[in-house]
Structure formats: structure tokens, C-alpha cells
Design an enzyme around this catalytic site. Structure first.
Site, PDB file in Angstrom:
ATOM      1  N   VAL A 100     -15.786  -2.660 -15.761  1.00 16.48           N
ATOM      2  CA  VAL A 100     -14.741  -3.257 -16.139  1.00 16.48           C
ATOM      3  C   VAL A 100     -13.519  -2.533 -15.226  1.00 16.48           C
ATOM      4  CG1 VAL A 100     -13.053  -2.941 -17.983  1.00 16.48           C
ATOM      5  CG2 VAL A 100     -15.432  -3.152 -18.468  1.00 16.48           C
ATOM      6  N   CYS A 101     -12.571  -3.633 -14.597  1.00 16.33           N
ATOM      7  CA  CYS A 101     -11.534  -2.958 -14.007  1.00 16.33           C
ATOM      8  C   CYS A 101     -11.995  -2.246 -12.762  1.00 16.33           C
ATOM      9  CB  CYS A 101     -10.583  -2.020 -14.892  1.00 16.33           C
ATOM     10  SG  CYS A 101      -8.986  -1.670 -14.301  1.00 16.33           S
ATOM     11  N   THR A 102     -11.353  -1.303 -12.157  1.00 16.10           N
ATOM     12  CA  THR A 102     -11.668  -0.559 -10.938  1.00 16.10           C
ATOM     13  C   THR A 102     -13.197   0.090 -11.024  1.00 16.10           C
ATOM     14  OG1 THR A 102     -10.290   1.549 -11.624  1.00 16.10           O
ATOM     15  CG2 THR A 102      -9.308  -0.556 -10.343  1.00 16.10           C
ATOM     16  N   GLY A 103     -13.564  -0.136 -12.007  1.00 15.78           N
ATOM     17  CA  GLY A 103     -15.208   0.484 -11.988  1.00 15.78           C
ATOM     18  C   GLY A 103     -16.123  -0.342 -11.085  1.00 15.78           C
ATOM     19  N   GLY A 150     -12.234  -8.145 -15.059  1.00 13.03           N
ATOM     20  CA  GLY A 150     -10.884  -7.686 -14.674  1.00 13.03           C
ATOM     21  C   GLY A 150     -10.355  -6.521 -15.122  1.00 13.03           C
TER      22      GLY A 150
END
Length: 227
Positions: A100-103, A150
Site C-alpha cells: 500500500v502506498c510507498t510500501g 495507491g
């Protein structure tokens, strides 16, 4: 048979990146969710919420799904050998490797995105190319057994999509209804293209320090790889 979800937890994680899918995974029938880190000492999210790991890299049980959330705490993980080694080992075992996200940047640093479509937070999407990924705009992006989501709130949609994939649409819709997830945001500035210019500038300014630090780390990693 229990289905196990493992979510990486780390200092300065973006808590909603983690807690949104955690709530969905832990709410589905026959599922258990683990917060995985190097040890079990409580740690603070980027907004100060205290989180306690429930499993360590050494004793984490077999997982069906492994998820890496994002946040400012992602930056040191990009060069953290223990974390990257754990992800590489478990990536070969799980049914779904996710973020999720910048993971997704951490998955990239572990060498798990080479030649694969992936997404991230809008303010970090372009950095994925430095890890050999194909940056792809989308709230949920799938490439085989890899699913990336995202920024931040996309973790809710992502969690429901994963449950539908593994347990069926009925279970996913039941969890959605129990959570009363029927988004109707008061504003439409959740993506750059929908935000007023001054709001976009303010958001970029708020994220600038973490972005600049991340760029320096990615540059180091790119140079090291080229040697």
C-alpha cells in the site's frame, strides 16, 4: 483452515496504510492478521499512534498474503538488509505479495518489482522506475501474484479486493457492509488532477522533506547497482 495475512510494521509507518487493510483482513471469516517486525517492542506510527508487533521476522508463521505499507518510515527500510531479506524469503512462499502506498518502494528495493507493473502514492510513483518496475497509475494495480495499491486510503479498496480474490465476492461485500464503507468525500481533492493548484502546491510542500530524503536514498541505491 486459517488464512494468514502478514503486514509489515515499522517505526513511522503511515498508520492508515496499515490499519485499513488490517481491519479488513482481520474482519474476514477464517482469517488472522499479524503485524510483523524485527522484535515485539511497541513502536510509533508517523502520526504517533502506538503499534505492537505480533510476530517477528524469525517466528512469523507461514503467510498467505504479505503486505508492505508506506509512510516516512519507508526511507530507512530501503537500505535495511534484515527487512529486505525477510521480504525476499517470504515473497517466494506467499500466494499474494502486496503493498500500500510507498510500501511498493520497499518491494522494489528488495528486487521484487523488476519488469512488473506497480503503483504507489502519487508523490512517489515516478521513483518506481529506479527499481526496474513499470510505474502504473491506479488505485489497485495487479501483475500476476503482485498487487500494489495507491496512496493511503486505497488500502481499504485494496483490502476488499484481496478478500474477494481469496474468499469470494460475498465475503468481501459482507465485510464492506459491516464496516459501512460507502465513501462520499466532502471534497474532490484526493488526487492531483482534482486538486486546486494551491492545494497541490501545499501538499507537495508538506511532503517535500521526506521526498528529498527518499530521492537521495534512491540515487545511492541506483549508483550502487550500476557499479
Amino acid at each position: 483452515m486459517v488464512m494468514r495475512f502478514g503486514i509489515l510494521v515499522f517505526p513511522n509507518v503511515q498508520q492508515l496504510d496499515l490499519t485499513a487493510p488490517y481491519e479488513i483482513f482481520a474482519s474476514a471469516r477464517g482469517c488472522e492478521a499479524h503485524l510483523v517486525w524485527k522484535d515485539r517492542r511497541p513502536l510509533a506510527s508517523s502520526t504517533g499512534l502506538q503499534l505492537t508487533p505480533t510476530a517477528t521476522f524469525d517466528d512469523c508463521p507461514p503467510l498467505d498474503v504479505l503486505c508492505v505499507p508506506g509512510g516516512t518510515g519507508v526511507n530507512p527500510l530501503l537500505e535495511d538488509a534484515a527487512t529486505l531479506d525477510f521480504l525476499r524469503r517470504r515473497a517466494a512462499e506467499v500466494r499474494l505479495l502486496t503493498s500500500v502506498c510507498t510500501g511498493s518502494l520497499v518491494l522494489g528495493a528488495a528486487g521484487l518489482l523488476e519488469g512488473r507493473k506497480a503503483t504507489s502514492h502519487w508523490n512517489a510513483l515516478d521513483l518506481l522506475k529506479h527499481f526496474g518496475a513499470i510505474p502504473t497509475v491506479g488505485r489497485i494495480v495487479r501483475d500476476g501474484a503482485l498487487i500494489t495499491a495507491g496512496g493511503v486510503t486505497s488500502g481499504i479498496d485494496f483490502g476488499l479486493a484481496v478478500i474477494a480474490e481469496l474468499l469470494g465476492r460475498d465475503e468481501a461485500e459482507t465485510v464492506q457492509l459491516v464496516m459501512e464503507y460507502a465513501p462520499a468525500p466532502p471534497f474532490h481533492s484526493g488526487l492531483p488532477q482534482g486538486a486546486r493548484p494551491e492545494i497541490l502546491a501545499a501538499a507537495k510542500n508538506r511532503l517535500a522533506d521526506s521526498r528529498h530524503a527518499r530521492e537521495r536514498i534512491v540515487e545511492r541505491l541506483t549508483q550502487a547497482k550500476a557499479r
